[in-house]
Scaffold this motif. Structure first.
Motif, PDB file in Angstrom:
ATOM      1  N   PHE A 125      -1.904  13.533   6.665  1.00 66.97           N
ATOM      2  CA  PHE A 125      -1.867  11.914   7.086  1.00 66.97           C
ATOM      3  C   PHE A 125      -1.278  11.040   6.844  1.00 66.97           C
ATOM      4  O   PHE A 125      -1.197  10.134   6.181  1.00 66.97           O
ATOM      5  CB  PHE A 125      -3.817  12.175   6.093  1.00 66.97           C
ATOM      6  CG  PHE A 125      -4.652  12.437   5.903  1.00 66.97           C
ATOM      7  CD1 PHE A 125      -5.764  12.386   6.998  1.00 66.97           C
ATOM      8  CD2 PHE A 125      -4.788  13.759   5.178  1.00 66.97           C
ATOM      9  CE1 PHE A 125      -6.518  12.822   7.076  1.00 66.97           C
ATOM     10  CE2 PHE A 125      -5.806  14.506   5.289  1.00 66.97           C
ATOM     11  CZ  PHE A 125      -6.859  14.287   6.318  1.00 66.97           C
TER      12      PHE A 125
ATOM     13  N   ARG B 140      -1.704   7.258   6.829  1.00 66.16           N
ATOM     14  CA  ARG B 140      -1.929   6.207   5.842  1.00 66.16           C
ATOM     15  C   ARG B 140      -0.762   6.181   4.985  1.00 66.16           C
ATOM     16  O   ARG B 140       0.160   6.674   4.930  1.00 66.16           O
ATOM     17  CB  ARG B 140      -3.228   7.302   4.975  1.00 66.16           C
ATOM     18  CG  ARG B 140      -3.794   7.416   5.251  1.00 66.16           C
ATOM     19  CD  ARG B 140      -4.811   8.743   4.533  1.00 66.16           C
ATOM     20  NE  ARG B 140      -5.672   7.710   3.552  1.00 66.16           N
ATOM     21  CZ  ARG B 140      -6.416   7.550   2.932  1.00 66.16           C
ATOM     22  NH1 ARG B 140      -7.085   9.336   2.720  1.00 66.16           N
ATOM     23  NH2 ARG B 140      -6.788   7.488   2.209  1.00 66.16           N
ATOM     24  N   THR B 141      -1.081   5.127   4.286  1.00 65.76           N
ATOM     25  CA  THR B 141       0.351   4.209   3.946  1.00 65.76           C
ATOM     26  C   THR B 141      -0.612   3.345   2.214  1.00 65.76           C
ATOM     27  O   THR B 141       0.248   2.821   2.260  1.00 65.76           O
ATOM     28  CB  THR B 141       0.453   2.817   4.581  1.00 65.76           C
ATOM     29  OG1 THR B 141      -1.202   1.884   4.205  1.00 65.76           O
ATOM     30  CG2 THR B 141       0.453   2.767   6.121  1.00 65.76           C
ATOM     31  N   ASP B 142      -0.688   4.853   1.611  1.00 64.86           N
ATOM     32  CA  ASP B 142      -1.764   4.558   0.765  1.00 64.86           C
ATOM     33  C   ASP B 142      -0.827   5.459  -0.985  1.00 64.86           C
ATOM     34  O   ASP B 142      -1.253   5.090  -2.121  1.00 64.86           O
ATOM     35  CB  ASP B 142      -3.074   5.360   0.349  1.00 64.86           C
ATOM     36  CG  ASP B 142      -2.990   6.424   0.646  1.00 64.86           C
ATOM     37  OD1 ASP B 142      -1.944   7.167   1.380  1.00 64.86           O
ATOM     38  OD2 ASP B 142      -4.463   7.789   0.470  1.00 64.86           O
TER      39      ASP B 142
ATOM     40  N   THR C 101      -3.491   5.301  14.955  1.00 65.70           N
ATOM     41  CA  THR C 101      -2.770   5.786  13.552  1.00 65.70           C
ATOM     42  C   THR C 101      -2.183   4.781  13.343  1.00 65.70           C
ATOM     43  O   THR C 101      -1.267   4.746  12.596  1.00 65.70           O
ATOM     44  CB  THR C 101      -2.182   7.101  14.082  1.00 65.70           C
ATOM     45  OG1 THR C 101      -1.375   7.349  15.200  1.00 65.70           O
ATOM     46  CG2 THR C 101      -3.325   7.962  14.351  1.00 65.70           C
TER      47      THR C 101
ATOM     48  N   PRO D  93      -2.779   0.990  10.394  1.00 62.56           N
ATOM     49  CA  PRO D  93      -1.884   0.943   9.292  1.00 62.56           C
ATOM     50  C   PRO D  93      -0.406   0.370   8.800  1.00 62.56           C
ATOM     51  O   PRO D  93      -0.737  -0.101   8.045  1.00 62.56           O
ATOM     52  CB  PRO D  93      -2.289   2.007   8.217  1.00 62.56           C
ATOM     53  CG  PRO D  93      -3.455   3.061   9.849  1.00 62.56           C
ATOM     54  CD  PRO D  93      -3.171   2.612  10.481  1.00 62.56           C
TER      55      PRO D  93
END
Length: 390
Positions: free
Chosen positions: A24, A27-29, A332, A335
């Motif tokens: 993933f 994602r920027t979490d 994609t 984010p």
């Protein structure tokens, strides 16, 4: 099916796999993990290698001087043979702003087998170790930190039991070229080194962001750094690998309060920044270069090309597969654009940006075979004879 359909379907299959199977990465979490203040704040030495950074220091160095850290901390700025008065300016800024104590040293030209930055880091770390700090903060001279940056890094390292905590500084995105190229740089990096894979227990993937690395001194000694990576052009990834091989646990994520202040207003500036180390990332291997070019073409260039070819050639399957692949690619990327607080217009332009990166990589190889190697600030580094894990 025609070749165009096969290529379109192949590209779409790759994008489905990237979406779901590559950690993933999009994602920027991955931000600093949960942390609590320690009962006792450990001592920290901040090591700043600097070569011709007089333009950056007035912004970056005061941010280090102003660190609100409850424990003992001091700064070691290593002037790497600057010709613009970097060392004198650092001393003047220290007097003007006060705050953390600063020691400025100039070790001279690097010995054979060392890159300039790691030669400077070596001397900074040697001076720091004389104070016996528990942690070392390795940060570049173009990185500005919010006042609580050091405190949060140390708390995260202690709470998570990490030997290395690194944050990918938020790069500047003001010019049109910066907006087009810079978020993609971090996007491609995270695709190559998915942060989730780096951060999981027992990880085999190792990476760091050289602008902001908090390193436990004991782990540095155990890994033999920087001596063990002295030839590394891509020093941050090599550092993470060395710490991991030494049994250390590492963490990498995106920064919220650590920023690069270096401007790249023109495409030429970004081109030099990326091409100087792109071929080193491929281990100076022409076969890996060929595979990279073909891979970039299939993954990023094929979707729009097959979409257009399918529409013009009356092949709806190619147009459908290419269009869906292009849509997945753009989604994609969104984010990362959001993390950089940018509008979404560069998302469908990612194939063009990827083409620029492809050309930069090829140019990096061409410069290498012309004997110019990785050139930066007046120094050129040829292929290392025995570079560890570059």
């Amino acid at each position: 099916m025609s070749a165009v359909v096969w290529i379109a379907v192949g590209s779409l299959a790759v994008w489905v796999w990237l979406l779901l199977g590559q950690g993933f990465f999009w994602r920027t979490d991955q931000r600093l993990p949960d942390r609590a203040a320690p009962a006792h704040w450990p001592s920290v030495a901040i090591v700043v290698p600097a070569r011709d950074e007089a333009d950056m220091l007035p912004v970056s160095l005061p941010s280090l001087l102003a660190q609100d850290y409850p424990g003992a901390a001091e700064i070691f700025l290593v002037d790497d043979c600057s010709e613009d008065g970097t060392g004198d300016l650092a001393r003047a800024l220290s007097v003007r702003h006060g705050g953390l104590p600063v020691t400025v040293v100039s070790p001279g030209e690097p010995e054979p087998g060392w890159t300039g930055k790691l030669w400077a880091v070596r001397h900074g770390m040697a001076l720091a170790r004389a104070r016996d700090p528990e942690y070392l903060l390795l940060t570049d001279a173009d990185i500005a930190h919010e006042p609580d940056s050091l405190r949060e890094l140390v708390a995260a390292a202690g709470s998570g039991g990490f030997d290395l905590v690194s944050q990918m500084a938020r790069l500047r995105v003001e010019s049109v070229w910066e907006r087009l190229v810079v978020p993609a740089f971090v996007y491609f990096f995270s695709q190559l080194y998915p942060f989730r894979w780096v951060n999981r227990v027992g990880a085999r993937t190792a990476a760091a962001a050289g602008g902001c690395v908090l390193l436990r001194t004991e782990a540095a000694v155990r890994a033999g750094v920087p001596e063990s990576i002295r030839q590394a052009v891509i020093d941050d990834v090599s550092l993470a690998r060395a710490v991991q091989r030494g049994g250390g646990r590492i963490w990498l994520g995106l920064a919220d309060r650590v920023d690069s202040v270096r401007p790249y207003p023109c495409l030429a500036d970004l081109w030099r920044m990326i091409s100087r180390s792109a071929y080193a990332q491929l281990r100076h291997n022409p076969l890996v270069l060929l595979g990279t070019v073909l891979g970039l073409a299939l993954v990023y260039l094929a979707p729009p090309v097959t979409l257009v070819a399918g529409l013009l050639g009356g092949e709806p399957a190619a147009a459908w597969a290419g269009g869906v692949a292009w849509g997945v690619m753009a989604c994609t990327y969104m984010p990362m654009l959001g993390y950089y607080r940018q509008s979404l217009w560069p998302a469908p332009l990612l194939p063009f940006t990827a083409l620029l990166y492809l050309l930069m990589t090829v140019d990096s190889a061409v410069q290498h075979y012309r004997g110019r190697g990785a050139a930066w600030k007046g120094r050129t580094y040829a292929r290392p004879e025995a570079a560890p894990d570059q």
